[in-house]
Design an enzyme around this catalytic site. Structure first.
Site, mmCIF file in Angstrom:
data_model
loop_
_atom_site.group_PDB
_atom_site.id
_atom_site.type_symbol
_atom_site.label_atom_id
_atom_site.label_comp_id
_atom_site.label_asym_id
_atom_site.label_seq_id
_atom_site.Cartn_x
_atom_site.Cartn_y
_atom_site.Cartn_z
ATOM 1 N N LYS A 256 0.845 -1.209 0.000
ATOM 2 C CA LYS A 256 0.000 0.000 0.000
ATOM 3 C C LYS A 256 0.877 1.256 0.000
ATOM 4 O O LYS A 256 0.603 2.231 -0.673
ATOM 5 C CB LYS A 256 -0.894 0.027 1.246
ATOM 6 N N ARG A 257 1.920 1.193 0.776
ATOM 7 C CA ARG A 257 2.852 2.305 0.906
ATOM 8 C C ARG A 257 3.496 2.633 -0.438
ATOM 9 O O ARG A 257 3.568 3.788 -0.854
ATOM 10 C CB ARG A 257 3.887 1.895 1.969
#
Ligand code: GLU
Length: 496
Positions: A256-257
């Site tokens: 996600k990062r």
């Protein structure tokens, strides 16, 4: 002739719309269009705790921007609605009860504490964690009594304990799962809300869905979904679990990062961001169409009409697709050049407005042809052509002085340029350019030196669209003003 497909895009509004969801929706849309069927949008919002404010709107805006208008779904209605799962709660309960009566589901009264204990024990025994079957054989009569007494319960699917389940994915072929590896998944939670597994299957049946495209993250529960269809005696849709997207390096999936971090480099996997960054929907469609499908080994430029014409299930492929932003830039350039001047010009306007310009549409249409060739994104046009809408430009004095020239020499050349400009009766490029070339010869300089001064003076920058065409658009009065300003700046430099 293929049957008319009813293909659904069934997003959960729990996150932003990204390339994966756009690709699923695109394939649904293409199949529906190709077979003169329907493209259905269904909002799978059963997991209300994870529902993200604004996500449904972003999805719908994204679909519309990409040109993927749904035939049935929220906002447009249809014969099989409602199309939002939270509005279908009672339907799922009714079908869950039916499954219990068919002996393919059961009421489960196990408390969270008891389930945790079982789980811990399984972990200790190094077993795969799974429901231990405690309530599988509770009769309906007994379950009904306990429910009437207010006992908390869920409804679970009664997965066959033995044998195997064979499922067929149109692209991946046949797959076989040992039933003992399948869990008795929860169909209805204790709050009476169905989980996705039941809701999706019931909806696919009731909405007469013929094809299910979805991400390969759903492969582990694929046999369970097929089993639920079979328990009801329903015909299964054609299933296709699409390939995964990998990092640009091709090594592994993105966290996600990492997904969020792309924006720092002016890239993104989110559809709304791509729009804001100046990518054309045509280019995004072209790009994602090829992340799991190909027409042949060499064709790569496709418009939506081409794709509708050429799309077919047998050309889908399961190999993971690395996200290649260079390719996106390439497609964006191609599709920018494929637009008419008028169309491109309209699309550029919002980017200028976003930076505070008030672009005159008729000037915009004159600028567009001279920048169309060089644009990679629409957004870049502002840096390249903002000077057309500026009252003044602020040239950097160092940039006004060409290589191998002193400030004094540049000042003298600038004055010569001004004289040519002042005596010219037009700034039409075909007239002015030869006159400036004459000056270059007369001064025995290189064209780059003279034009360099002129360019920085008029556009405020060392890179610009074609200089003489640009001056023609700016007009004589402003060109003169800017040239005089540049002379002033050079003059101040000399007198220091
Ligand atoms: N709601 C599911 C998701 O967002 C859909 C999966 C499916 O298409 O069956 O991933």
């Amino acid at each position: 002739m293929e049957i008319s497909a009813r293909a659904r895009f069934a997003p959960s509004p729990t996150g932003r719309m990204h390339l994966g969801s756009a690709r699923t929706a695109l394939y649904d849309f293409l199949l529906a269009q190709k077979t003169k069927g329907q493209f259905i949008l269904r909002i799978e919002d059963t997991d209300q705790k994870r529902t993200l404010e604004g996500a449904e709107q972003e999805l719908k805006d994204g679909l519309r921007w990409l040109g993927l208008q749904w035939d049935e779904g929220p906002d447009v209605g249809g014969d099989f609605g409602p199309y939002r799962q939270t509005e279908r709660k009672d339907i799922y309960l009714q079908y869950a009860r039916k499954l219990v009566e068919l002996d393919s589901a059961f009421y489960c009264f196990c408390t969270p504490e008891k389930l945790k204990k079982v789980r811990d024990q399984q972990i200790e025994n190094k077993e795969n964690t799974h429901y231990d079957g405690t309530c599988r054989n509770i009769s309906i009569a007994e379950a009904d009594r306990r429910i009437a007494d207010g006992e908390t319960h869920v409804i679970r699917f009664k997965t066959p304990n033995e044998g195997q389940t064979r499922v067929v994915d149109q692209m991946r072929g046949e797959m076989t799962f040992d039933n003992k590896t399948l869990d008795d998944i929860i169909l209805v939670k204790s709050d009476g809300f169905a989980l996705y597994h039941l809701a999706a299957v019931v909806d696919d049946h009731l909405m007469k869905i013929t094809h299910v495209f979805r991400g390969s993250e759903w492969l582990p529960t694929f046999p369970l979904h097929a089993l639920i269809h079979r328990a009801f005696g329903w015909k299964e849709p054609v299933w296709v679990h699409l390939s995964v997207f990998l990092k640009p390096s091709g090594k592994g999936k993105m966290s996600k990062r990492e997904q969020a971090d792309f924006i720092k480099d002016g890239k993104s996997i989110f559809i709304k961001d791509l729009r804001d960054l100046g990518y054309l929907p045509e280019a995004v469609i072209n790009w994602i169409s090829l992340m799991g499908w190909s027409y042949d080994s060499h064709s790569e430029f496709f418009t939506m009409d081409d794709l509708i014409d050429k799309f077919s299930l047998d050309k889908l492929n399961a190999s993971p697709a690395a996200i290649n932003f260079t390719k996106l830039d390439h497609f964006n350039g191609l599709h920018i050049r494929n637009l008419t001047i008028q169309d491109l010009s309209h699309r550029l306007v919002p980017f200028f407005e976003a930076k505070g310009y008030k672009p005159d549409p008729s000037i915009m249409e004159k600028i567009t042809p001279i920048i169309q060739e060089r644009l990679v994104t629409l957004d870049e046009s502002v840096g390249l052509a903002g000077f057309f809408f500026e009252e003044n430009v602020a040239p950097d004095v160092q940039e006004l002085i060409p290589n191998k020239m002193s400030a004094g020499e540049a000042y003298a050349v600038a004055n010569d340029i001004l004289m040519v400009l002042e005596s010219a009766n037009t700034v039409a490029h075909e007239v002015l350019e030869p006159q400036m070339r004459e000056l270059v010869e007369k001064l025995n300089l290189k064209p780059g030196q003279v034009f360099g001064i002129l360019r920085v003076a008029v556009t405020g920058s060392i890179v610009s669209p074609p200089l003489f065409e640009s001056m023609e658009i700016i007009g004589k009065e402003k060109v003169l003003e800017r040239m005089k300003n540049a002379i002033k700046i050079l003059g101040q430099m000399i007198s220091k």
